[in-house]
Design a protein around this motif. Structure first.
Motif, PDB file in Angstrom:
ATOM      1  N   THR A   1      18.560  58.890  33.344  1.00 45.53           N
ATOM      2  CA  THR A   1      19.114  58.295  32.130  1.00 45.53           C
ATOM      3  C   THR A   1      20.547  57.841  32.421  1.00 45.53           C
ATOM      4  OG1 THR A   1      17.767  59.678  30.683  1.00 45.53           O
ATOM      5  CG2 THR A   1      19.762  58.701  29.721  1.00 45.53           C
ATOM      6  N   VAL A   2      20.848  56.638  32.017  1.00 49.59           N
ATOM      7  CA  VAL A   2      22.206  56.093  32.105  1.00 49.59           C
ATOM      8  C   VAL A   2      22.540  55.521  30.736  1.00 49.59           C
ATOM      9  CG1 VAL A   2      23.716  54.422  33.231  1.00 49.59           C
ATOM     10  CG2 VAL A   2      21.870  55.517  34.536  1.00 49.59           C
ATOM     11  N   GLU A   3      23.697  55.840  30.227  1.00 48.86           N
ATOM     12  CA  GLU A   3      24.053  55.390  28.879  1.00 48.86           C
ATOM     13  C   GLU A   3      25.428  54.727  28.879  1.00 48.86           C
ATOM     14  OE1 GLU A   3      24.646  57.486  24.535  1.00 48.86           O
ATOM     15  OE2 GLU A   3      22.888  58.032  25.734  1.00 48.86           O
ATOM     16  N   ASN A   4      25.452  53.457  28.491  1.00 46.75           N
ATOM     17  CA  ASN A   4      26.703  52.706  28.334  1.00 46.75           C
ATOM     18  C   ASN A   4      27.603  52.819  29.572  1.00 46.75           C
ATOM     19  OD1 ASN A   4      26.551  54.145  25.131  1.00 46.75           O
ATOM     20  ND2 ASN A   4      26.038  52.020  25.546  1.00 46.75           N
ATOM     21  N   ALA A   5      27.009  52.667  30.730  1.00 47.38           N
ATOM     22  CA  ALA A   5      27.757  52.796  31.982  1.00 47.38           C
ATOM     23  C   ALA A   5      28.094  51.414  32.526  1.00 47.38           C
ATOM     24  CB  ALA A   5      26.954  53.574  33.010  1.00 47.38           C
ATOM     25  N   ARG A   6      29.327  51.257  32.995  1.00 48.35           N
ATOM     26  CA  ARG A   6      29.762  49.997  33.588  1.00 48.35           C
ATOM     27  C   ARG A   6      30.744  50.283  34.710  1.00 48.35           C
ATOM     28  NH1 ARG A   6      33.537  45.337  30.715  1.00 48.35           N
ATOM     29  NH2 ARG A   6      33.770  44.034  32.592  1.00 48.35           N
TER      30      ARG A   6
ATOM     31  N   THR B   1      22.399  50.592  30.140  1.00 42.71           N
ATOM     32  CA  THR B   1      21.716  51.723  29.535  1.00 42.71           C
ATOM     33  C   THR B   1      20.298  51.734  30.097  1.00 42.71           C
ATOM     34  OG1 THR B   1      23.028  51.718  27.514  1.00 42.71           O
ATOM     35  CG2 THR B   1      20.848  52.748  27.403  1.00 42.71           C
ATOM     36  N   HIS B   2      19.922  52.862  30.652  1.00 43.41           N
ATOM     37  CA  HIS B   2      18.634  52.965  31.340  1.00 43.41           C
ATOM     38  C   HIS B   2      18.011  54.298  30.981  1.00 43.41           C
ATOM     39  CE1 HIS B   2      15.779  52.817  34.805  1.00 43.41           C
ATOM     40  NE2 HIS B   2      16.022  54.130  34.859  1.00 43.41           N
ATOM     41  N   ARG B   3      16.769  54.256  30.555  1.00 39.99           N
ATOM     42  CA  ARG B   3      16.020  55.491  30.293  1.00 39.99           C
ATOM     43  C   ARG B   3      14.693  55.394  31.019  1.00 39.99           C
ATOM     44  NH1 ARG B   3      18.658  54.263  25.456  1.00 39.99           N
ATOM     45  NH2 ARG B   3      20.199  55.871  24.872  1.00 39.99           N
TER      46      ARG B   3
ATOM     47  N   GLU C   1      27.263  46.305  31.400  1.00 38.66           N
ATOM     48  CA  GLU C   1      27.074  47.632  30.827  1.00 38.66           C
ATOM     49  C   GLU C   1      25.588  47.978  30.890  1.00 38.66           C
ATOM     50  OE1 GLU C   1      27.202  49.211  26.399  1.00 38.66           O
ATOM     51  OE2 GLU C   1      29.242  48.978  27.201  1.00 38.66           O
TER      52      GLU C   1
END
Length: 345
Positions: free
Chosen positions: A151-156, A144-146, A142
């Motif tokens: 921005t990526v949030e809770n992506a899997r 999360t990237h900022r 999973e």
């Protein structure tokens, strides 16, 4: 040993035609496929722009060759998280025969959602961050990237291949080549430039390098030159015009300056196999692992017959290269992890 693949043009052909060309390429002895990723063609004469990921799905079911995007821009029009999902699914469907070719893109395709088109340095910075996001998602964790750009949030990613697809970076200039050298599994370009290959391999001498080029077979050289000039004059525009012009009509205006003589000097045209071999020999001598050849215009079946019977055997003999003359899907190289447009900065 250099291998030869076929370059599928999403700018010039519809999806069904591309799938049929892939079958013909495999039957003719080509060892891999490149496929372009465009929202617009370069000009109205080319006339197509199918969604590349749909076509790749069809290719996975229709032939046994390795496939690579040449190239996808993961920075503006499509978020890198979505590219990661598309690439992972493509690798699964192609049973490990997919490579993800990435580049910093062109305004022609990337401005269509109304986003600003950044300068070259920022585009390269965006590409570097996009690759980092894609690699994180390829782990199956999973994410999360900022970052500065994304921005990526809770992506899997839940549908993952056993091995992530290699990521190759396109470059036509020194800054982009240095970026590729830092972050890429392989290098993508179009010019037979040994110096650029050396620059890329400075940080990893065993990484593969791939090229693409266009030719035009026709019964006469004159007809081939006319076709290449009518359909692909954009190949001969100088400098950064290919990166910054926003619409096909702008390219058509710029290409009024491109003459048939210029095209005839820059493209292997016509039915003489020796002319085609001379052009391709430059890529072999520069040290490319694979060279992907795209036929300009409608004479696709004639091109494949010509290359199968006359050009690929000549290349085998003259250069010791591997065209796998007479190969079919049963003996084509299916090595999605093995040796297989960018930025002029």
């Amino acid at each position: 040993m250099t291998e030869f693949g076929y370059f599928l043009s999403c700018e010039e052909f519809g999806p069904d035609e591309l799938v049929e060309q892939a079958r013909m390429a495999e039957d003719a002895g080509f060892r891999s496929l490149w496929i372009s990723d465009h929202f617009h063609p370069w000009n109205d004469e080319q006339g197509h722009s199918p969604f590349v990921w749909s076509v790749i799905g069809a290719l996975s079911q229709s032939c046994g060759l390795p496939v690579e995007t040449a190239v996808t821009c993961p920075t503006v029009r499509i978020h890198p998280a979505v590219i990661a999902q598309a690439a992972a699914t493509s690798q699964v469907m192609l049973d490990g025969r997919f490579r993800l070719g990435l580049g910093s893109g062109e305004a022609l395709n990337e401005h269509v959602l109304g986003d600003p088109w950044p300068p070259a340095d920022e585009r390269l910075d965006m590409l570097e961050e996009a690759v980092a996001v894609i690699r994180k998602l390829f782990t199956g964790d999973e994410v999360t990237h900022r970052g500065r750009h994304y921005t990526v949030e809770n992506a899997r990613l839940y549908t993952l291949p056993e091995t992530p697809p290699p990521i190759d970076i396109s470059a036509f200039g020194p800054r982009a080549a240095d970026l590729a050298s830092r972050i890429a599994d392989g290098f993508v370009t179009t010019a037979p430039d040994a110096d650029m290959i050396a620059r890329f391999r400075a940080r990893g001498p065993d990484r593969p390098v791939f090229a693409g080029t266009k030719v035009c077979w026709a019964p006469s050289r004159e007809e081939a030159v006319r076709t290449a000039h009518r359909v692909w004059p954009t190949e001969h525009l100088p400098g950064e015009l290919n990166q910054i012009l926003p619409t096909p009509s702008h390219f058509e205006q710029a290409c009024e300056l491109v003459t048939e003589e210029t095209v005839g000097q820059g493209v292997a045209c016509g039915p003489d196999p020796e002319e085609h071999v001379r052009r391709l020999r430059a890529y072999v001598d520069a040290g490319f692992d694979r060279v992907h050849i795209g036929q300009i215009g409608p004479e696709q079946r004639g091109f494949f017959d010509f290359y199968r019977k006359e050009v690929l055997p000549l290349l085998d003999t003259a250069t010791g290269t591997s065209g796998a003359t007479g190969a079919t899907g049963t003996n084509a190289t299916n090595d999605g992890h093995g040796k297989n447009g960018g930025n002029r900065s």
